[in-house]
Motif scaffolding. Structure first.
Motif, mmCIF file in Angstrom:
data_model
loop_
_atom_site.group_PDB
_atom_site.id
_atom_site.type_symbol
_atom_site.label_atom_id
_atom_site.label_comp_id
_atom_site.label_asym_id
_atom_site.label_seq_id
_atom_site.Cartn_x
_atom_site.Cartn_y
_atom_site.Cartn_z
ATOM 1 N N ALA A 140 64.997 -15.118 -50.911
ATOM 2 C CA ALA A 140 64.310 -15.213 -50.126
ATOM 3 C C ALA A 140 63.261 -13.870 -50.504
ATOM 4 C CB ALA A 140 64.417 -14.675 -48.433
ATOM 5 N N TRP A 141 64.561 -12.608 -51.573
ATOM 6 C CA TRP A 141 64.655 -11.460 -51.652
ATOM 7 C C TRP A 141 63.643 -11.971 -52.682
ATOM 8 C CZ3 TRP A 141 67.315 -10.137 -56.230
ATOM 9 C CH2 TRP A 141 67.147 -9.058 -56.710
ATOM 10 N N ALA A 142 64.223 -12.500 -53.780
ATOM 11 C CA ALA A 142 63.233 -12.579 -55.337
ATOM 12 C C ALA A 142 62.754 -13.248 -55.217
ATOM 13 C CB ALA A 142 64.221 -13.902 -55.835
ATOM 14 N N LEU A 143 61.883 -14.331 -54.690
ATOM 15 C CA LEU A 143 60.897 -14.964 -54.504
ATOM 16 C C LEU A 143 59.681 -13.769 -53.094
ATOM 17 C CD1 LEU A 143 61.291 -18.633 -54.263
ATOM 18 C CD2 LEU A 143 60.905 -17.285 -55.952
ATOM 19 N N PHE A 144 60.345 -13.967 -51.836
ATOM 20 C CA PHE A 144 59.081 -12.955 -51.095
ATOM 21 C C PHE A 144 59.507 -11.443 -50.593
ATOM 22 C CE2 PHE A 144 59.548 -18.058 -50.217
ATOM 23 C CZ PHE A 144 58.808 -18.057 -50.981
ATOM 24 N N SER A 145 60.385 -10.810 -51.563
ATOM 25 C CA SER A 145 60.644 -9.199 -51.743
ATOM 26 C C SER A 145 61.216 -9.290 -49.346
ATOM 27 C CB SER A 145 59.605 -8.503 -51.708
ATOM 28 O OG SER A 145 58.964 -8.727 -53.062
ATOM 29 N N GLU A 146 61.788 -10.656 -48.802
ATOM 30 C CA GLU A 146 61.877 -10.054 -47.834
ATOM 31 C C GLU A 146 63.833 -9.124 -47.933
ATOM 32 O OE1 GLU A 146 63.627 -13.869 -45.466
ATOM 33 O OE2 GLU A 146 61.745 -14.244 -45.584
ATOM 34 N N PRO A 147 63.631 -7.950 -47.267
ATOM 35 C CA PRO A 147 65.470 -7.599 -47.084
ATOM 36 C C PRO A 147 66.573 -7.797 -47.385
ATOM 37 C CG PRO A 147 63.783 -6.492 -45.176
ATOM 38 C CD PRO A 147 63.147 -7.912 -46.050
ATOM 39 N N LEU A 148 67.338 -7.070 -48.373
ATOM 40 C CA LEU A 148 69.062 -7.149 -48.122
ATOM 41 C C LEU A 148 69.555 -6.228 -47.780
ATOM 42 C CD1 LEU A 148 69.194 -9.335 -51.709
ATOM 43 C CD2 LEU A 148 69.375 -10.546 -48.727
ATOM 44 N N THR A 149 70.407 -6.554 -46.984
ATOM 45 C CA THR A 149 71.258 -5.251 -46.399
ATOM 46 C C THR A 149 72.210 -5.360 -46.077
ATOM 47 O OG1 THR A 149 71.178 -5.243 -44.297
ATOM 48 C CG2 THR A 149 68.869 -4.723 -44.855
ATOM 49 N N THR A 150 73.034 -4.407 -46.436
ATOM 50 C CA THR A 150 74.619 -5.039 -46.043
ATOM 51 C C THR A 150 75.090 -5.214 -44.729
ATOM 52 O OG1 THR A 150 74.986 -2.354 -47.358
ATOM 53 C CG2 THR A 150 77.088 -3.083 -46.433
ATOM 54 N N ALA A 151 74.380 -4.988 -43.856
ATOM 55 C CA ALA A 151 75.597 -5.553 -42.815
ATOM 56 C C ALA A 151 74.290 -6.691 -42.528
ATOM 57 C CB ALA A 151 73.630 -4.890 -41.398
ATOM 58 N N MET A 152 73.263 -7.662 -42.749
ATOM 59 C CA MET A 152 73.615 -8.641 -43.543
ATOM 60 C C MET A 152 74.351 -9.843 -43.536
ATOM 61 S SD MET A 152 69.273 -9.228 -44.308
ATOM 62 C CE MET A 152 68.174 -9.028 -43.613
ATOM 63 N N PHE A 153 75.150 -8.987 -45.077
ATOM 64 C CA PHE A 153 76.142 -9.335 -46.096
ATOM 65 C C PHE A 153 77.800 -9.319 -45.276
ATOM 66 C CE2 PHE A 153 72.951 -9.209 -49.648
ATOM 67 C CZ PHE A 153 72.995 -11.012 -50.389
ATOM 68 N N ALA A 154 77.696 -8.569 -44.203
ATOM 69 C CA ALA A 154 78.548 -8.343 -43.390
ATOM 70 C C ALA A 154 78.643 -9.476 -42.398
ATOM 71 C CB ALA A 154 78.613 -6.741 -42.668
ATOM 72 N N GLY A 155 77.476 -9.708 -41.281
ATOM 73 C CA GLY A 155 77.166 -10.408 -40.620
ATOM 74 C C GLY A 155 77.940 -12.122 -41.099
ATOM 75 N N LEU A 156 77.385 -12.012 -42.350
ATOM 76 C CA LEU A 156 77.642 -13.853 -42.968
ATOM 77 C C LEU A 156 79.011 -13.932 -43.042
ATOM 78 C CD1 LEU A 156 76.484 -15.861 -44.107
ATOM 79 C CD2 LEU A 156 75.944 -14.609 -46.398
ATOM 80 N N ALA A 157 80.076 -12.757 -43.938
ATOM 81 C CA ALA A 157 80.982 -12.960 -43.698
ATOM 82 C C ALA A 157 81.851 -13.023 -42.402
ATOM 83 C CB ALA A 157 81.707 -11.618 -43.963
ATOM 84 N N VAL A 158 81.878 -12.255 -41.281
ATOM 85 C CA VAL A 158 82.111 -12.942 -40.231
ATOM 86 C C VAL A 158 81.881 -14.260 -39.698
ATOM 87 C CG1 VAL A 158 81.968 -11.723 -37.374
ATOM 88 C CG2 VAL A 158 82.276 -10.133 -39.429
ATOM 89 N N THR A 159 80.549 -14.565 -40.042
ATOM 90 C CA THR A 159 80.210 -15.703 -39.852
ATOM 91 C C THR A 159 80.933 -16.984 -40.367
ATOM 92 O OG1 THR A 159 77.964 -14.931 -39.134
ATOM 93 C CG2 THR A 159 78.182 -17.751 -39.658
#
Length: 298
Positions: free
Chosen positions: A269-288
């Motif tokens: 989604a980031w590469a094709l549609f420029s949807e933002p990536l944030t540190t909180a997203m990856f932190a939440g993903l790791a917790v999940t």
């Protein structure tokens, strides 16, 4: 298929096959979310899902009629009801959330919480108790999703209700799966059940699309590519690779691969549609992922 069959160790002759299968599974599993995001730029999601389910069902129909004995009317009715919940409400809800610009990676993350929701609903519906470790894992996984969701809300690209639709769709499918298990319906080959699910959902998606306009597909290259992608890759390839993997490898190993689809979806989604990536997203993903591991490990 028995639990013993699903959980047995992978044979040594399949050892080198697993990296290939896992890569294909992650790719095809995440492709459904990206395909919806891509083709929703060409038409409404209801029209997209109408053509996706209709084409999928019509392709499967000759095989459903010619291979294996024809199912009884009661079994067909049960599968139609399951199709309403598992395709129309579940897939429709996620597609609607993506159309409203809920981050595609977050939609994939909530979708992959389905096994946890089924486990949680199994206790009140089926009387199957969860261990303290499983409840802890479920709580941790939900916390991770909340971290990603709160961070996504700060972008202001999607209305709050769209996030609720995403969660509600996942819970509907989980509830339908638990009810399906409790009713103990007779076994039906996947090509027959999937045919019934998709054709049933196509009728409902068609009604919704008609209310918004007409059923004529946009005569654009993007729409044709998107529907072809959704039918061949996100439907047929994903299901085929998933069930083949379950026959060859332990279910926990296959599930672990599926849980890797949200970060892949986020990157797409980031590469094709420029949807933002944030540190909180990856932190939440790791917790999940930690919560999922605690809940699903044997």
């Amino acid at each position: 298929m028995t639990d013993e069959c699903l959980s047995r160790p992978a044979p040594s002759q399949h050892r080198f096959l697993w990296p290939v299968m896992a890569t294909l599974l992650i790719f095809s599993w995440s492709s459904g979310f990206i395909g919806i995001r891509y083709v929703s730029q060409e038409a409404s999601v209801m029209l997209v899902l109408f053509w996706r389910t209709l084409v999928s069902g019509l392709i499967l129909l000759p095989f459903a009629l010619a291979i294996d004995p024809r199912p009884r009317l009661r079994a067909i009715a049960g599968q139609m009801l399951f199709g309403v919940m598992s395709v129309f409400l579940y897939l429709g809800g996620f597609a609607l959330a993506i159309e409203q610009r809920v981050p595609t990676g977050l939609v994939a993350l909530i979708s992959d919480l389905l096994p946890l929701a089924i486990a949680a609903l199994s206790q009140p519906v089926l009387g199957e108790r969860l261990s303290a470790r499983q409840w802890l894992g479920t709580a941790i996984a939900v916390t991770g999703v909340l971290i990603v969701s709160i961070d996504s809300l700060s972008f202001g690209a999607a209305p709050v209700w769209a996030y609720g639709v995403t969660v509600g769709s996942m819970l509907v499918f989980a509830f339908a799966s638990v009810l399906h298990k409790r009713q103990r319906m007779g076994h039906m080959p996947v090509h027959q059940s999937l045919c019934i699910h998709t054709l049933t959902a196509s009728v409902l998606f068609g009604i919704c699309a008609t209310m918004q306009g007409d059923l004529a597909p946009p005569l654009t290259r993007g729409f044709a590519i998107g529907i072809t992608w959704l039918v061949l890759v996100a439907t047929f390839a994903a299901y085929s690779i998933y069930y083949t993997s379950l026959r060859l490898f332990p279910v926990a190993q296959v599930s672990a691969a599926i849980y890797l689809s949200p970060p892949v979806t986020m990157l797409w989604a980031w590469a094709l549609f420029s949807e933002p990536l944030t540190t909180a997203m990856f932190a939440g993903l790791a917790v999940t992922l930690v919560g999922v591991w605690l809940t699903s490990r044997s």
